[in-house]
Design an enzyme around this catalytic site. Sequence first.
Site, PDB file in Angstrom:
ATOM      1  N   GLN A  18      40.251   7.083  10.387  1.00 26.16           N
ATOM      2  CA  GLN A  18      39.477   6.409  10.926  1.00 26.16           C
ATOM      3  C   GLN A  18      38.655   5.600  10.622  1.00 26.16           C
ATOM      4  OE1 GLN A  18      36.558   6.973  12.793  1.00 26.16           O
ATOM      5  NE2 GLN A  18      37.150   9.318  13.731  1.00 26.16           N
ATOM      6  N   SER A  19      40.126   4.483  10.490  1.00 27.91           N
ATOM      7  CA  SER A  19      40.305   2.910  10.231  1.00 27.91           C
ATOM      8  C   SER A  19      39.901   1.990  10.876  1.00 27.91           C
ATOM      9  CB  SER A  19      42.214   2.518  10.077  1.00 27.91           C
ATOM     10  OG  SER A  19      42.129   1.336  10.079  1.00 27.91           O
TER      11      SER A  19
END
Length: 333
Positions: free
Chosen positions: A75-76
Amino acid sequence: MHLSRFPRVHLAHLPTPLELLPNLSKALGGPNIYIKRDDCTGLGSGGNKTRKLEFLIADALDKKADVIITQGAVQSNHARQTVAAATKMGMACEILLENRTESTEHEYLESGNVFLDRLFGANVAHLPKDTNMDQAMEGKAEELRIAGKNPYIIPGGGSNAIGALGYVNCAIETLTQANDMGLKIDHFVTATGSAGTQAGLVVGLEATNSLIPLLGIGVRAPKEKQEENVFNLACKTADHMGISGCVSREKVIADCNYVGGGYGVPTDGMIEAVTMMAQLEAILMDPVYSGKGLAGLIDYIRKGFFKKDENIVFLHTGGSAALFGYTNTFDFS
């Protein structure tokens, strides 16, 4: 400091707002909490990485790159903003995502930022925890070179001496806003992970002789390692700018007691902080960086670290899209 000496493309909506949080300040009984709204940078739903990408993408364009490669956790926020920047500038983008939490949940692996990565047009590859991500990016770059492309690698978080210029600029911007508001800033607080945001801020604050202490709330590495990473990058950034030696080691402070089970792993403090900010100020934090950073700030306030009449600026690094990968973490029953 004359940052216009360095190549830059303009991607962000700047300056971002600097706002008082009256309800959160009251709920915690003081001090006065201000928020620097870098969730409002605009590009690809906003976030702190856009400031770094203004300098990094400019460098890529100078080197005639046609493909951007970067990496991050699943979930960058950085990956999402990088592909948005690449798309805007007409370049392809390869995103390598490391499953640091080892989650098998579909919403974590494919929703939130990952959905946006694909929507913005990136090629997305999922890799297991503890993959050598720098090596993986080099491997991808070699594949692209063989195919006749000219790739440009951006490190995780955009955190190198070029990217950190974005947060030198943020420090200057915040000081200008505070001066115009007549606001005396007593403390600056930010979440810190890949080191570029804290490194750039500390260079900017020290080089301008602001006399404002900066506290980083770590979200990944142990304290000694985090401070070492930030200090080393601050030195490289200062060298790059021609102002070597402006940051002394004791100015780099990171409290890493709020990481919990690891990077991206939810904590009770993060859940409380995200919920408080949403329900008191209608501002969305993220569960990985800003949520844990705010949890640290709230704990510091409750322990009496700050005086009641002091003015604290908290940097909101953005990333609310990641909340959609963590919906099962929040219980509203």
